[in-house]
Design a protein around this motif. Structure first.
Motif, PDB file in Angstrom:
ATOM      1  N   LEU A   2       0.860  -1.299   0.140  1.00  0.00           N
ATOM      2  CA  LEU A   2       0.040   0.029   0.072  1.00  0.00           C
ATOM      3  C   LEU A   2       1.032   1.354  -0.064  1.00  0.00           C
ATOM      4  N   ALA A   3       1.926   1.411   0.810  1.00  0.00           N
ATOM      5  CA  ALA A   3       2.902   2.352   0.866  1.00  0.00           C
ATOM      6  C   ALA A   3       3.406   2.775  -0.412  1.00  0.00           C
ATOM      7  N   ARG A   4       3.683   1.705  -1.209  1.00  0.00           N
ATOM      8  CA  ARG A   4       4.319   2.109  -2.494  1.00  0.00           C
ATOM      9  C   ARG A   4       3.322   2.739  -3.676  1.00  0.00           C
ATOM     10  N   GLU A   5       2.132   2.214  -3.546  1.00  0.00           N
ATOM     11  CA  GLU A   5       1.241   2.522  -4.591  1.00  0.00           C
ATOM     12  C   GLU A   5       0.805   4.017  -3.982  1.00  0.00           C
ATOM     13  N   GLN A   6       0.738   4.322  -2.682  1.00  0.00           N
ATOM     14  CA  GLN A   6       0.591   5.672  -2.149  1.00  0.00           C
ATOM     15  C   GLN A   6       1.751   6.633  -2.515  1.00  0.00           C
ATOM     16  N   ILE A   7       2.746   6.274  -2.433  1.00  0.00           N
ATOM     17  CA  ILE A   7       3.891   6.841  -2.876  1.00  0.00           C
ATOM     18  C   ILE A   7       3.929   7.244  -4.583  1.00  0.00           C
ATOM     19  N   ARG A   8       3.582   6.574  -5.163  1.00  0.00           N
ATOM     20  CA  ARG A   8       3.437   6.613  -6.739  1.00  0.00           C
ATOM     21  C   ARG A   8       2.449   7.668  -6.982  1.00  0.00           C
ATOM     22  N   ALA A   9       1.116   7.305  -6.152  1.00  0.00           N
ATOM     23  CA  ALA A   9       0.376   8.419  -6.635  1.00  0.00           C
ATOM     24  C   ALA A   9       0.664   9.924  -6.126  1.00  0.00           C
TER      25      ALA A   9
END
Length: 74
Positions: A2-9
């Motif tokens: 989830l953290a990786r996806e949030q960072i990308r966004a």
């Protein structure tokens, strides 16, 4: 994950200058963790760093700041 996806966004909405700063921070963290083979590999990974080092190397000492200004505790 989830953290990786949030960072990308979050990165998608930032100006390029800020994204470049984030990249430099990530590369520094990789260096700190020993994920680069050596200092040269790390320095080469930072855009423009090698050119900056070469310019500094070629600058006359009379144009350079005294060490005491750069590192007052040395």
């Amino acid at each position: 994950m989830l953290a990786r996806e949030q960072i990308r966004a979050e990165i998608e909405n930032l100006p390029d200058e800020t994204v470049n700063s984030i990249l430099e921070f990530i590369l520094f963290q990789k260096y700190r963790l020993g994920l680069f083979r050596d200092d040269s590999t790390y320095l080469n990974s930072i855009p423009g760093m090698m050119d900056s080092i070469k310019q500094g190397r070629d600058a006359p000492l009379s144009e350079c700041a005294p060490l005491s200004e750069v590192w007052p505790d040395v």
